[in-house]
Design a protein around this motif. Structure first.
Motif, mmCIF file in Angstrom:
data_model
loop_
_atom_site.group_PDB
_atom_site.id
_atom_site.type_symbol
_atom_site.label_atom_id
_atom_site.label_comp_id
_atom_site.label_asym_id
_atom_site.label_seq_id
_atom_site.Cartn_x
_atom_site.Cartn_y
_atom_site.Cartn_z
ATOM 1 N N LEU A 1 1.039 -1.206 0.181
ATOM 2 C CA LEU A 1 -0.197 -0.030 0.051
ATOM 3 C C LEU A 1 0.773 1.238 0.016
ATOM 4 O O LEU A 1 0.567 2.032 -0.658
ATOM 5 N N LEU A 2 1.898 1.242 0.916
ATOM 6 C CA LEU A 2 2.761 2.498 0.957
ATOM 7 C C LEU A 2 3.796 2.663 -0.136
ATOM 8 O O LEU A 2 3.748 3.586 -0.782
ATOM 9 N N VAL A 3 3.984 1.589 -0.702
ATOM 10 C CA VAL A 3 4.893 1.667 -2.210
ATOM 11 C C VAL A 3 4.070 1.721 -3.228
ATOM 12 O O VAL A 3 4.395 3.015 -3.921
ATOM 13 N N SER A 4 3.248 0.923 -3.633
ATOM 14 C CA SER A 4 2.396 1.229 -4.815
ATOM 15 C C SER A 4 1.769 2.447 -4.889
ATOM 16 O O SER A 4 1.124 2.731 -6.118
ATOM 17 N N ASP A 5 0.726 2.592 -3.818
ATOM 18 C CA ASP A 5 0.009 3.864 -3.933
ATOM 19 C C ASP A 5 0.383 5.125 -3.442
ATOM 20 O O ASP A 5 0.209 6.198 -4.102
ATOM 21 N N VAL A 6 0.921 5.150 -2.004
ATOM 22 C CA VAL A 6 1.054 6.031 -1.422
ATOM 23 C C VAL A 6 2.478 6.898 -2.166
ATOM 24 O O VAL A 6 2.216 7.912 -2.627
ATOM 25 N N ILE A 7 3.467 6.214 -2.059
ATOM 26 C CA ILE A 7 4.895 6.653 -2.660
ATOM 27 C C ILE A 7 4.496 7.136 -4.213
ATOM 28 O O ILE A 7 4.862 8.186 -4.558
ATOM 29 N N ARG A 8 3.976 6.222 -5.045
ATOM 30 C CA ARG A 8 4.010 6.467 -6.425
ATOM 31 C C ARG A 8 3.012 7.470 -6.557
ATOM 32 O O ARG A 8 3.372 8.382 -7.457
ATOM 33 N N THR A 9 1.870 7.706 -6.089
ATOM 34 C CA THR A 9 1.013 8.786 -6.215
ATOM 35 C C THR A 9 1.499 10.411 -5.872
ATOM 36 O O THR A 9 1.668 11.132 -6.605
ATOM 37 N N ASN A 10 2.411 10.229 -4.783
ATOM 38 C CA ASN A 10 2.931 11.399 -4.306
ATOM 39 C C ASN A 10 4.087 11.657 -5.109
ATOM 40 O O ASN A 10 4.203 12.974 -5.427
ATOM 41 N N GLU A 11 4.745 10.808 -5.518
ATOM 42 C CA GLU A 11 5.915 11.243 -6.407
ATOM 43 C C GLU A 11 5.336 11.653 -7.642
ATOM 44 O O GLU A 11 5.949 12.731 -8.204
ATOM 45 N N LYS A 12 4.233 11.255 -8.285
ATOM 46 C CA LYS A 12 3.795 11.885 -9.666
ATOM 47 C C LYS A 12 3.215 13.316 -9.267
ATOM 48 O O LYS A 12 3.302 13.850 -10.146
ATOM 49 N N GLN A 13 2.570 13.612 -8.398
ATOM 50 C CA GLN A 13 1.853 14.584 -8.029
ATOM 51 C C GLN A 13 3.071 15.710 -7.581
ATOM 52 O O GLN A 13 2.761 16.883 -8.066
ATOM 53 N N VAL A 14 4.261 15.354 -7.201
ATOM 54 C CA VAL A 14 5.296 16.318 -6.781
ATOM 55 C C VAL A 14 5.632 16.556 -8.291
ATOM 56 O O VAL A 14 6.180 17.820 -8.656
ATOM 57 N N TRP A 15 5.909 15.673 -9.269
ATOM 58 C CA TRP A 15 6.370 15.985 -10.625
ATOM 59 C C TRP A 15 5.400 17.157 -11.073
ATOM 60 O O TRP A 15 5.789 18.319 -11.877
ATOM 61 N N PHE A 16 4.304 16.804 -11.232
ATOM 62 C CA PHE A 16 3.175 17.775 -11.808
ATOM 63 C C PHE A 16 3.371 19.319 -11.159
ATOM 64 O O PHE A 16 3.173 20.455 -11.716
ATOM 65 N N LEU A 17 3.316 19.409 -9.737
ATOM 66 C CA LEU A 17 3.622 20.707 -9.185
ATOM 67 C C LEU A 17 4.918 21.251 -9.523
ATOM 68 O O LEU A 17 4.979 22.535 -9.564
ATOM 69 N N SER A 18 5.901 20.483 -9.378
ATOM 70 C CA SER A 18 7.214 21.229 -9.559
ATOM 71 C C SER A 18 7.445 21.822 -10.780
ATOM 72 O O SER A 18 8.107 22.973 -10.770
ATOM 73 N N GLU A 19 7.023 21.313 -11.936
ATOM 74 C CA GLU A 19 7.015 21.945 -13.176
ATOM 75 C C GLU A 19 6.410 23.193 -13.162
ATOM 76 O O GLU A 19 6.713 24.199 -14.165
ATOM 77 N N HIS A 20 5.549 23.814 -12.334
ATOM 78 C CA HIS A 20 4.910 24.925 -12.290
ATOM 79 C C HIS A 20 5.703 25.884 -11.667
ATOM 80 O O HIS A 20 5.402 27.096 -11.851
ATOM 81 N N VAL A 21 6.914 25.611 -11.100
ATOM 82 C CA VAL A 21 7.820 26.667 -10.468
ATOM 83 C C VAL A 21 9.195 26.559 -10.906
ATOM 84 O O VAL A 21 10.291 26.952 -10.459
ATOM 85 N N VAL A 22 9.214 25.905 -12.441
ATOM 86 C CA VAL A 22 10.279 25.981 -13.274
ATOM 87 C C VAL A 22 10.253 27.697 -13.926
ATOM 88 O O VAL A 22 9.353 27.746 -14.672
ATOM 89 N N ASP A 23 11.418 28.209 -13.623
ATOM 90 C CA ASP A 23 11.122 29.683 -14.214
ATOM 91 C C ASP A 23 11.492 29.620 -15.556
ATOM 92 O O ASP A 23 12.582 30.272 -15.987
ATOM 93 N N VAL A 24 10.913 29.384 -16.576
ATOM 94 C CA VAL A 24 11.011 29.317 -18.062
ATOM 95 C C VAL A 24 10.160 30.397 -18.448
ATOM 96 O O VAL A 24 8.977 31.009 -18.381
ATOM 97 N N PRO A 25 10.768 31.250 -19.704
ATOM 98 C CA PRO A 25 10.052 32.288 -20.298
ATOM 99 C C PRO A 25 8.433 31.725 -20.978
ATOM 100 O O PRO A 25 8.370 30.684 -21.280
ATOM 101 N N LEU A 26 7.650 32.640 -20.739
ATOM 102 C CA LEU A 26 6.405 32.493 -21.447
ATOM 103 C C LEU A 26 6.285 32.737 -22.861
ATOM 104 O O LEU A 26 5.375 31.992 -23.322
ATOM 105 N N VAL A 27 6.864 33.961 -23.157
ATOM 106 C CA VAL A 27 6.554 34.200 -24.580
ATOM 107 C C VAL A 27 8.018 34.370 -25.396
ATOM 108 O O VAL A 27 8.022 33.815 -26.397
ATOM 109 N N ARG A 28 8.821 35.214 -24.736
ATOM 110 C CA ARG A 28 10.196 35.152 -25.598
ATOM 111 C C ARG A 28 11.320 34.354 -24.916
ATOM 112 O O ARG A 28 11.312 34.397 -23.717
ATOM 113 N N ALA A 29 11.907 33.644 -25.673
ATOM 114 C CA ALA A 29 13.131 33.004 -25.230
ATOM 115 C C ALA A 29 14.105 33.971 -24.703
ATOM 116 O O ALA A 29 14.281 34.719 -25.120
ATOM 117 N N LYS A 30 14.843 33.468 -23.383
ATOM 118 C CA LYS A 30 15.872 34.219 -22.889
ATOM 119 C C LYS A 30 17.165 34.356 -23.775
ATOM 120 O O LYS A 30 17.485 33.333 -24.312
#
Ligand SMILES: [Fe+2]
Length: 196
Positions: free
Chosen positions: A167-196
């Motif tokens: 339960l801890l490995v297959s459900d808790v750990i895997r779900t949390n790791e995936k959600q961390v990935w989805f969240l983390s990509e929102h705080v990567v400081d990449v340009p929205l319109v013009r490349a740096k």
């Protein structure tokens, strides 16, 4: 028995018996033995560990709903939806963890006040915060859960409690790791319109 007496008995039987009280049938700290071929010590360890990760998962789940409601800014729509998706996934984990506690013969934590006393996830303010702060809080809560879940998974495996380990490995750990990935990509400081 007279007709009117019969009628009175029937009405009395149909009356809901509300406001009943009695002693608990199992105290919170007691673990009962179930025939699942697991030692008492393994079951006790599983119950204690699962209730801790349950309290932290309930808190993380509720943090997602708070942020689902309170999110602001240009990414409102996508984050509003993402936070609710993660909330639902955490809610499934809450049910799985609580039911595993019961399966091991323990009593699962359930009510908000008891969860608040137990969780080690920091309490957020009642007010509204910026998106990067919301995400930082969520990432920290995920890391709390992941760190304890990995330790608890190892302890469960060593104690022979394969169900809790799974339960801890297959459900808790895997779900949390995936959600961390989805969240983390929102705080990567990449340009929205013009490349740096
Ligand atoms: Fe909603």
């Amino acid at each position: 028995m007279s007709k009117s007496r019969n009628k009175t008995v029937a009405i009395e039987r149909a009356r809901p018996i509300a406001r009943q009280q009695a002693h608990e049938i199992q105290a919170f700290n007691h673990v009962v033995r179930l025939p699942i071929a697991l030692s008492e010590n393994a079951a006790r360890l599983g119950v204690a560990n699962l209730n801790q990760v349950l309290a932290d998962t309930i808190t993380l789940r509720d943090l997602y709903k708070k942020h689902h409601w309170q999110v602001a800014g240009p990414t409102f729509y996508s984050l509003h939806l993402l936070f609710d998706k993660h909330y639902e996934e955490q809610n499934d984990l809450v049910d799985g963890l609580a039911e595993r506690v019961q399966m091991l013969g323990g009593i699962s934590l359930a009510m908000a006040a008891d969860v608040a006393e137990t969780t080690i996830v920091p309490r957020p303010p009642k007010g509204r915060e910026e998106v990067p702060v919301q995400i930082s809080r969520l990432l920290h809560a995920h890391e709390v859960v992941l760190e304890e879940a990995r330790t608890m998974a190892r302890q469960a495996a060593e104690a022979g409690d394969d169900g809790t380990n799974d339960l801890l490995v297959s459900d808790v750990i895997r779900t949390n790791e995936k959600q961390v990935w989805f969240l983390s990509e929102h705080v990567v400081d990449v340009p929205l319109v013009r490349a740096k």
